[in-house]
Enzyme design. Structure first.
Site, PDB file in Angstrom:
ATOM      1  N   ASN A   7      -0.161  -3.135   5.112  1.00 28.59           N
ATOM      2  CA  ASN A   7      -0.687  -3.041   3.748  1.00 28.59           C
ATOM      3  C   ASN A   7       0.530  -2.955   2.828  1.00 28.59           C
ATOM      4  O   ASN A   7       1.151  -1.909   2.692  1.00 28.59           O
ATOM      5  CB  ASN A   7      -1.568  -1.790   3.629  1.00 28.59           C
ATOM      6  CG  ASN A   7      -2.150  -1.623   2.236  1.00 28.59           C
ATOM      7  OD1 ASN A   7      -1.819  -2.379   1.310  1.00 28.59           O
ATOM      8  ND2 ASN A   7      -2.997  -0.632   2.073  1.00 28.59           N
ATOM      9  N   ARG A  90      -3.859  -6.432   4.748  1.00 27.54           N
ATOM     10  CA  ARG A  90      -4.776  -6.146   3.651  1.00 27.54           C
ATOM     11  C   ARG A  90      -4.340  -6.998   2.457  1.00 27.54           C
ATOM     12  O   ARG A  90      -3.183  -6.961   2.046  1.00 27.54           O
ATOM     13  CB  ARG A  90      -4.707  -4.671   3.285  1.00 27.54           C
ATOM     14  CG  ARG A  90      -5.575  -4.391   2.105  1.00 27.54           C
ATOM     15  CD  ARG A  90      -5.435  -2.983   1.594  1.00 27.54           C
ATOM     16  NE  ARG A  90      -6.284  -2.871   0.417  1.00 27.54           N
ATOM     17  CZ  ARG A  90      -5.988  -2.103  -0.625  1.00 27.54           C
ATOM     18  NH1 ARG A  90      -4.887  -1.397  -0.640  1.00 27.54           N
ATOM     19  NH2 ARG A  90      -6.796  -2.056  -1.658  1.00 27.54           N
ATOM     20  N   HIS A 179     -12.298  -2.497  -3.044  1.00 25.96           N
ATOM     21  CA  HIS A 179     -12.597  -1.512  -1.969  1.00 25.96           C
ATOM     22  C   HIS A 179     -13.583  -2.094  -0.955  1.00 25.96           C
ATOM     23  O   HIS A 179     -14.290  -1.349  -0.266  1.00 25.96           O
ATOM     24  CB  HIS A 179     -13.260  -0.225  -2.538  1.00 25.96           C
ATOM     25  CG  HIS A 179     -12.326   0.696  -3.250  1.00 25.96           C
ATOM     26  ND1 HIS A 179     -12.748   1.471  -4.309  1.00 25.96           N
ATOM     27  CD2 HIS A 179     -11.030   1.002  -3.063  1.00 25.96           C
ATOM     28  CE1 HIS A 179     -11.737   2.207  -4.744  1.00 25.96           C
ATOM     29  NE2 HIS A 179     -10.683   1.932  -4.000  1.00 25.96           N
ATOM     30  N   ARG A 240      -7.625   6.134 -14.344  1.00 31.38           N
ATOM     31  CA  ARG A 240      -8.239   4.977 -15.015  1.00 31.38           C
ATOM     32  C   ARG A 240      -9.503   5.404 -15.759  1.00 31.38           C
ATOM     33  O   ARG A 240     -10.253   6.242 -15.256  1.00 31.38           O
ATOM     34  CB  ARG A 240      -8.606   3.899 -13.997  1.00 31.38           C
ATOM     35  CG  ARG A 240      -7.428   3.329 -13.251  1.00 31.38           C
ATOM     36  CD  ARG A 240      -7.895   2.159 -12.379  1.00 31.38           C
ATOM     37  NE  ARG A 240      -6.934   1.883 -11.339  1.00 31.38           N
ATOM     38  CZ  ARG A 240      -7.245   1.681 -10.061  1.00 31.38           C
ATOM     39  NH1 ARG A 240      -8.502   1.710  -9.653  1.00 31.38           N
ATOM     40  NH2 ARG A 240      -6.296   1.440  -9.183  1.00 31.38           N
ATOM     41  N   GLU A 388     -10.373   2.093   6.629  1.00 34.75           N
ATOM     42  CA  GLU A 388     -10.069   0.726   6.190  1.00 34.75           C
ATOM     43  C   GLU A 388      -9.139   0.010   7.177  1.00 34.75           C
ATOM     44  O   GLU A 388      -9.348  -1.154   7.503  1.00 34.75           O
ATOM     45  CB  GLU A 388      -9.467   0.764   4.782  1.00 34.75           C
ATOM     46  CG  GLU A 388     -10.508   1.214   3.766  1.00 34.75           C
ATOM     47  CD  GLU A 388      -9.929   1.568   2.414  1.00 34.75           C
ATOM     48  OE1 GLU A 388      -9.424   2.702   2.272  1.00 34.75           O
ATOM     49  OE2 GLU A 388      -9.982   0.724   1.511  1.00 34.75           O
TER      50      GLU A 388
END
Ligand code: ADP
Length: 401
Positions: A7, A90, A179, A240, A388
Site C-alpha cells: 500500500n 492497493r 473504502h 475533513r 483490508e
C-alpha cells in the site's frame, strides 16, 4: 503461496506478507517519511518489532529495503525473494473501468495513470509502488485492488450529481465512493454471520476511522455510499468536513482569508471535521477525554454529537433506500472500539427495528466479530474488525493461483 501486499502512499509504504490460502501473516511493516531526514522502516515478525533508521530517499530504496528485510537472516521470514508468488497492490482509483480486482498489465497501468487526474494524491504513489515492484521482482504476477471497485454497482440515480449531464461526460464528475475494500470484506463477513449468501443480504456498513464512509448494500452489492467524487464527501471525519452546502465555497472565497483555492482545500481537508469543530483533536479518544473533562457544553462533545448525528442521518437514508435491512455493521478504529459512538449513532431507532444492547455493546470482545443488537430486534448490529490487507491478499490469490 506467499503473497506480498503493498500500500504505497506519497511518503510511506505499508506492507504485509501472507501465507495463502490460510491468510497467515508472516511479517508486516511500514516505511515512513520517505525523502525526509528521519525516514525509517518499522518491521514486525510476530511479536518482534525491528526499527531501521536510515536514509530512504525514494520509493525504490523503500521497496528494496522491505525485500531485504523479508529475507534477512535475523529479521526475515523468507530464504529468497523468489518465494514471493504474487504481489497485491492497493490502488485508490480505478475510475469507471474496474468493478473488480485486476491482474496488472499494460492496460491496467494505463488506466491507473488516466485516473491520476481523479486521485492526484493517491494514484501517482500507487503507480510508483507498482513500477518499483515490477523492477525489483520482474515476472512476479501483480494484482491491483481498487478502493472504488466495490461501489461501481451504484445505480445512475445514486452516482450522478444534480449537475448538467455534460459535466459528467466531459469531466467524469460523479460519485465514485472509496473504502471499497473494507465495505466488500465486511459484506462478506456479515453474510457469514447472518448465515446467508451475500446475494441475499441487505446491510448498512459504517467504516468509521480517521476517514469515514458508509455504504448501503443491497443483495450483496453497493447501491449507495457516503463518499463521492473524492473522499471529502459524506460523514464528518477526523479533519475533513464531509458534506457541506457547496455555496459556502464561493462565499468563503470572497473573503480575504480564504481567497486562495489552496486555503479552501486545506480548510476542508485538514482543518475541519472533529478537529475543526472541537479545536482539540481529530482523534476520537482524545475528544472523549476532553468531553468527559469539559462536560456536555464543550466543543469536544459538540464534535462527537455532530459526528453521530450525521451517521444517524445516513442510516435513515439507507434504511429508506434498502427497505429491509438485515444488519448495521461497524468497522474501522472508531466503529470497532467506540462503544459510546455506536450507541449514540443508533439511539432511538427502535421503531425502525434497530436497537443496541448496552451490555453487549460495552462488553463486546475486542478484536473479534460480535453481535451487539438487543435480543429479538429484527435488525442485527455487528462489530466486524475490518481486514483490508487480508481482502487484498484473497483477491490476489484468486487471480494468481
Ligand atoms: P484510519 O482511517 O487512519 O485508518 P483508524 O481506522 O485507525 O483510522 O481509526 C482511528 C480512529 O479510531 C481515531 O479517531 C481513534 O481515536 C479511534 N479509536 C481507536 N480506539 C478507540 C477507542 N477505544 N474508542 C474510541 N475511538 C477509538
Amino acid at each position: 503461496m506467499v503473497i506480498l501486499i503493498i500500500n504505497c502512499g506519497s511518503s510511506s509504504i505499508k506492507y504485509q506478507l501472507y501465507d495463502m490460502p490460510g491468510k497467515t501473516v508472516m511479517a508486516k511493516g511500514l516505511v515512513e517519511r520517505i525523502g525526509e531526514a528521519a525516514s525509517a522502516l518499522i518491521h514486525r515478525r510476530g511479536e518482534e518489532k525491528f526499527e531501521i533508521n536510515q536514509s530512504i530517499p525514494n520509493h525504490k530504496t523503500g521497496i528494496e529495503l522491505i525485500l531485504s528485510c523479508l529475507v534477512s537472516p535475523d529479521k526475515g521470514v523468507l530464504k529468497n525473494v523468489n518465494q514471493i508468488s504474487a504481489i497485491g497492490h492497493r490502488v485508490v482509483h480505478g475510475g469507471e473501468r474496474y468493478s473488480n480486482a485486476m491482474r496488472i498489465d499494460g492496460d491496467v497501468i494505463a488506466c491507473i495513470e488516466e485516473c491520476c487526474d481523479l486521485a492526484p494524491l493517491h494514484n501517482p504513489p500507487n503507480l510508483v509502488g507498482i513500477n518499483e515492484c515490477l523492477a525489483a521482482l520482474p515476472g512476479v504476477p501483480m494484482v491491483a485492488v481498487f478502493d472504488t471497485a466495490f461501489h461501481q454497482t451504484l445505480p445512475r440515480e445514486a452516482y450522478l450529481y444534480g449537475l448538467p449531464y455534460e459535466i459528467y461526460e466531459r469531466y467524469r464528475i460523479r460519485k465514485y465512493g472509496f473504502h471499497g475494500t473494507s465495505h466488500a470484506y465486511v459484506t462478506y463477513r456479515a453474510a457469514v454471520l447472518l448465515g446467508k449468501p451475500a446475494s441475499e443480504i441487505n446491510i448498512i456498513t459504517c467504516h468509521l476511522g480517521n476517514g469515514s464512509s458508509m455504504a448501503a448494500v443491497k443483495n450483496g452489492k453497493s447501491v449507495d455510499t457516503s463518499m463521492g467524487f473524492t473522499p471529502l464527501a459524506g460523514l464528518v471525519m477526523g479533519t475533513r468536513s464531509g458534506d457541506i452546502d457547496p455555496a459556502i465555497i464561493p462565499y468563503l472565497m470572497s473573503k480575504q482569508e480564504y481567497s486562495k483555492l489552496s486555503d479552501i482545500d486545506q480548510l476542508l481537508n485538514k482543518k475541519s471535521g472533529l478537529l475543526g469543530v472541537s479545536g482539540v483533536s481529530n482523534d476520537m479518544r482524545n475528544l472523549q477525554e476532553a468531553a468527559a473533562r469539559g462536560g456536555p457544553s464543550s466543543r469536544a462533545q459538540l464534535a462527537i454529537d455532530i459526528f453521530c448525528h450525521r451517521i444517524k442521518g445516513f442510516v435513515g437514508q439507507y434504511l429508506a433506500i434498502l427497505g429491509r435491512v438485515d444488519a448495521v455493521c461497524f468497522m474501522g478504529g472508531i466503529g470497532e472500539n467506540g462503544v459510546a459512538v455506536r450507541g449514540q449513532c443508533l439511539a432511538g431507532l427502535e421503531n425502525f427495528g434497530i436497537a443496541v444492547d448496552p451490555d453487549k455493546n460495552r462488553n463486546f470482545p475486542r478484536g473479534q466479530e460480535c453481535d451487539i443488537s438487543r435480543n429479538g430486534s429484527p435488525t442485527r448490529v455487528f462489530v466486524i474488525p475490518t481486514d483490508e490487507e487480508g481482502w487484498i491478499a484473497e483477491e490476489t490469490h484468486k487471480l494468481c493461483q
